[in-house]
Design a protein around this motif. Sequence first.
Motif, PDB file in Angstrom:
ATOM      1  N   GLU A 144       0.837  -1.196   0.000  1.00 33.72           N
ATOM      2  CA  GLU A 144       0.000   0.000   0.000  1.00 33.72           C
ATOM      3  C   GLU A 144       0.876   1.251   0.000  1.00 33.72           C
ATOM      4  N   SER A 145       0.486   2.235  -0.808  1.00 32.59           N
ATOM      5  CA  SER A 145       1.238   3.483  -0.907  1.00 32.59           C
ATOM      6  C   SER A 145       0.943   4.411   0.273  1.00 32.59           C
ATOM      7  N   ASP A 146       1.734   5.470   0.366  1.00 29.73           N
ATOM      8  CA  ASP A 146       1.401   6.557   1.287  1.00 29.73           C
ATOM      9  C   ASP A 146       0.037   7.081   0.901  1.00 29.73           C
ATOM     10  N   SER A 147      -0.738   7.507   1.864  1.00 27.75           N
ATOM     11  CA  SER A 147      -2.037   8.111   1.567  1.00 27.75           C
ATOM     12  C   SER A 147      -2.398   9.063   2.694  1.00 27.75           C
ATOM     13  N   ARG A 148      -3.456   9.809   2.450  1.00 30.33           N
ATOM     14  CA  ARG A 148      -3.889  10.781   3.452  1.00 30.33           C
ATOM     15  C   ARG A 148      -5.407  10.911   3.394  1.00 30.33           C
ATOM     16  N   VAL A 149      -5.986  11.220   4.535  1.00 33.53           N
ATOM     17  CA  VAL A 149      -7.412  11.483   4.622  1.00 33.53           C
ATOM     18  C   VAL A 149      -7.576  12.993   4.649  1.00 33.53           C
ATOM     19  N   VAL A 150      -8.462  13.505   3.780  1.00 33.56           N
ATOM     20  CA  VAL A 150      -8.708  14.942   3.718  1.00 33.56           C
ATOM     21  C   VAL A 150     -10.187  15.221   3.913  1.00 33.56           C
ATOM     22  N   ASP A 151     -10.471  16.430   4.402  1.00 34.46           N
ATOM     23  CA  ASP A 151     -11.863  16.837   4.559  1.00 34.46           C
ATOM     24  C   ASP A 151     -12.333  17.551   3.298  1.00 34.46           C
ATOM     25  N   ALA A 152     -13.568  18.047   3.317  1.00 32.11           N
ATOM     26  CA  ALA A 152     -14.166  18.687   2.143  1.00 32.11           C
ATOM     27  C   ALA A 152     -13.400  19.924   1.697  1.00 32.11           C
ATOM     28  N   ASP A 153     -12.645  20.546   2.603  1.00 37.28           N
ATOM     29  CA  ASP A 153     -11.842  21.717   2.254  1.00 37.28           C
ATOM     30  C   ASP A 153     -10.449  21.351   1.771  1.00 37.28           C
ATOM     31  N   GLY A 154     -10.153  20.044   1.709  1.00 37.24           N
ATOM     32  CA  GLY A 154      -8.843  19.594   1.274  1.00 37.24           C
ATOM     33  C   GLY A 154      -7.798  19.593   2.376  1.00 37.24           C
ATOM     34  N   GLU A 155      -8.223  19.854   3.619  1.00 42.04           N
ATOM     35  CA  GLU A 155      -7.297  19.855   4.755  1.00 42.04           C
ATOM     36  C   GLU A 155      -6.969  18.418   5.156  1.00 42.04           C
ATOM     37  N   VAL A 156      -5.689  18.124   5.288  1.00 33.89           N
ATOM     38  CA  VAL A 156      -5.252  16.784   5.677  1.00 33.89           C
ATOM     39  C   VAL A 156      -5.625  16.545   7.136  1.00 33.89           C
ATOM     40  N   GLN A 157      -6.378  15.467   7.354  1.00 34.09           N
ATOM     41  CA  GLN A 157      -6.805  15.092   8.700  1.00 34.09           C
ATOM     42  C   GLN A 157      -5.979  13.941   9.265  1.00 34.09           C
ATOM     43  N   GLU A 158      -5.397  13.170   8.380  1.00 33.53           N
ATOM     44  CA  GLU A 158      -4.680  11.968   8.789  1.00 33.53           C
ATOM     45  C   GLU A 158      -3.742  11.561   7.658  1.00 33.53           C
ATOM     46  N   GLU A 159      -2.561  11.067   8.021  1.00 36.92           N
ATOM     47  CA  GLU A 159      -1.630  10.556   7.021  1.00 36.92           C
ATOM     48  C   GLU A 159      -1.273   9.126   7.369  1.00 36.92           C
ATOM     49  N   SER A 160      -1.049   8.334   6.339  1.00 34.10           N
ATOM     50  CA  SER A 160      -0.710   6.937   6.528  1.00 34.10           C
ATOM     51  C   SER A 160       0.503   6.612   5.664  1.00 34.10           C
ATOM     52  N   PRO A 161       1.573   6.114   6.280  1.00 33.95           N
ATOM     53  CA  PRO A 161       2.759   5.768   5.490  1.00 33.95           C
ATOM     54  C   PRO A 161       2.535   4.494   4.691  1.00 33.95           C
ATOM     55  N   ALA A 162       3.354   4.290   3.713  1.00 32.73           N
ATOM     56  CA  ALA A 162       3.294   3.073   2.893  1.00 32.73           C
ATOM     57  C   ALA A 162       3.507   1.846   3.760  1.00 32.73           C
ATOM     58  N   SER A 163       2.892   0.755   3.367  1.00 28.06           N
ATOM     59  CA  SER A 163       3.079  -0.505   4.085  1.00 28.06           C
ATOM     60  C   SER A 163       4.236  -1.264   3.458  1.00 28.06           C
TER      61      SER A 163
END
Length: 188
Positions: A144-163
């Motif tokens: 799994e790649s790096d990814s991030r959770v964003v809200d409706a405004d595009g603000e990063v709420q959470e980041e997840s490193p690659a597995s």
Amino acid sequence: MDRFCVIGVVLALAAGGCSAGATEEPSPTTSRSVVTEQPTATASETVPAPPEIPAEAKEMTEAGADAFARHWFDVVEYAYATGNTEPLRALAESECEICNASIAEIEERAQQGLITQGLNIEVLTSAAAPGDNRGVVVTMTVRESDSRVVDADGEVQEESPASGQIAVNVYVANAGTEWQLFEIGVIT
């Protein structure tokens, strides 16, 4: 917050008693890397169409089961990126624990206005072999790649490193004229 991507859900279910079902692990006979295009729309942008099922994934053969399992991961990426779980639900048996857990998590995040950006589940190896009387087991190594959770405004709420590399058995059932996913288990 917990790791939000499908591999984390698979690991949590496997550790919590969701068994892999089979004890045999077929040796991979193919080694191909598939990197899929990722939607990167924020929650406020137009939602892309879900991935279309490849023709090969409609074949009721071991190769078809392998293609179906790969397609399932593409649809997982789409669902996390858009919050649209209907295509994912359509590919799974209603009793599939990992499917239901993933769908519930995606829907909960979507209700909060959150989507995942950058998620790519890369299939490094895969091999299909006859499973029990229900269908085929596809043994895969994924990352799994790096990814991030964003809200409706595009603000990063959470980041997840690659597995790292994770070996999984994906169990697909022959539902007559199509495949359906009924279980995923981590190979330990």
